[in-house]
Design a protein around this motif. Structure first.
Motif, short mmCIF file in Angstrom:
data_model
loop_
_atom_site.label_atom_id
_atom_site.label_comp_id
_atom_site.label_asym_id
_atom_site.label_seq_id
_atom_site.Cartn_x
_atom_site.Cartn_y
_atom_site.Cartn_z
N SER A 35 32.28 50.26 29.72
CA SER A 35 33.71 50.36 30.18
C SER A 35 34.64 49.92 29.15
N GLU A 36 33.89 48.88 28.44
CA GLU A 36 34.82 48.66 27.22
C GLU A 36 34.97 49.60 26.23
N LYS A 37 33.76 50.09 25.98
CA LYS A 37 33.72 51.36 24.73
C LYS A 37 34.60 52.49 25.62
N HIS A 38 34.55 52.93 26.76
CA HIS A 38 35.29 54.17 27.14
C HIS A 38 36.89 53.75 26.90
N PHE A 39 37.29 52.57 27.27
CA PHE A 39 38.62 52.13 27.58
C PHE A 39 38.86 51.82 26.03
N GLY A 40 38.21 51.33 25.03
CA GLY A 40 38.52 50.94 23.75
C GLY A 40 39.20 49.61 23.80
N ARG A 41 39.18 48.64 24.64
CA ARG A 41 39.48 47.53 24.58
C ARG A 41 38.54 46.46 25.61
N GLU A 42 38.99 45.40 25.26
CA GLU A 42 38.28 44.29 25.98
C GLU A 42 38.46 44.14 27.54
N LEU A 43 37.59 43.89 28.23
CA LEU A 43 38.01 43.69 29.69
C LEU A 43 37.08 42.51 29.96
N ASN A 44 38.07 41.64 30.64
CA ASN A 44 37.57 40.07 31.01
C ASN A 44 37.50 40.27 32.36
N TRP A 74 45.46 45.26 32.83
CA TRP A 74 44.32 45.71 33.70
C TRP A 74 44.68 45.52 34.87
N GLN A 75 44.60 46.36 35.89
CA GLN A 75 44.83 46.01 37.35
C GLN A 75 43.37 45.60 37.95
N SER A 88 40.89 32.81 37.72
CA SER A 88 39.86 32.25 36.67
C SER A 88 39.51 33.63 35.50
N VAL A 89 40.22 34.58 35.81
CA VAL A 89 40.36 35.82 34.68
C VAL A 89 41.12 35.26 33.65
#
Length: 182
Positions: free
Chosen positions: A47-56, A155-156, A180-181
């Motif tokens: 997902s991070e590669k697909h969206f091109g950004r970090e996802l917590n 992010w939603q 906690s995110v």
């Protein structure tokens, strides 16, 4: 001697039912893998590669025992409705009858939950942002789910849990998980 025989029979029955439960869980697991699910780490990295950004992801989980967790990037070929899906289940004890799910998508593709026909309650998160709580249970239905929707860092997030365990995962717990995110 008779007590010992009874213990052996009970122990044998317990082992047989445990093995059947594990085999059943393995069958459920296969179904998830056949539908594109993989480890949460693999799905997060994809997902991070697909969206091109970090996802917590949330650091906290509901206080419920889970035996399995899976993740997948939905709709990676498209540019609409792309999202990371993570499912936590207890496939042995409850035969998958309840689970906890996290869905995350870019805010550019977010769903509009304020226009729902269901009752929406707003909660304030620690960072000052709002979270929307929605219950899907109808008054005459046996089951539904509780949903908490919020946005952080572009992010939603949608957290959902079966209402069968809402006494163990009340809205207060969902708000704590949202907080906690990082």
């Amino acid at each position: 001697m008779r007590k010992r025989s009874l213990r052996v029979v009970i122990l044998t029955a317990f082992i047989m039912f445990s093995v059947v439960g594990i085999a059943s869980a393995d069958n459920h697991e296969d179904v998830y893998f056949q539908h594109g699910y993989k480890s949460v780490t693999e799905a997060l990295n994809e997902s991070e590669k697909h969206f091109g950004r970090e996802l917590n992801l949330p650091i906290k989980l509901p206080p419920v025992e889970f035996t399995h967790h899976f993740g997948k990037l939905s709709n990676p070929e498209g540019e609409i409705n792309d999202e990371l899906e993570i499912e936590y289940l207890n496939l042995i004890k409850n035969n998958g009858k309840y689970h906890y799910k996290i869905n995350v998508r870019p805010v550019e593709q977010k769903g509009n939950f304020k226009r729902t026909s269901r009752k929406v309650t707003t909660y304030l998160l620690k960072d000052g942002s709002e979270a929307l709580f929605i219950s899907t249970k109808e008054s005459n239905a046996r089951n539904g789910f509780n949903l908490l929707v919020f946005e952080k860092k572009g992010w939603q997030y949608r957290l959902s849990v079966d209402q069968r365990i809402e006494n163990r995962v009340p809205v207060k717990m969902l708000v704590e998980i949202a907080n906690s995110v990082k």
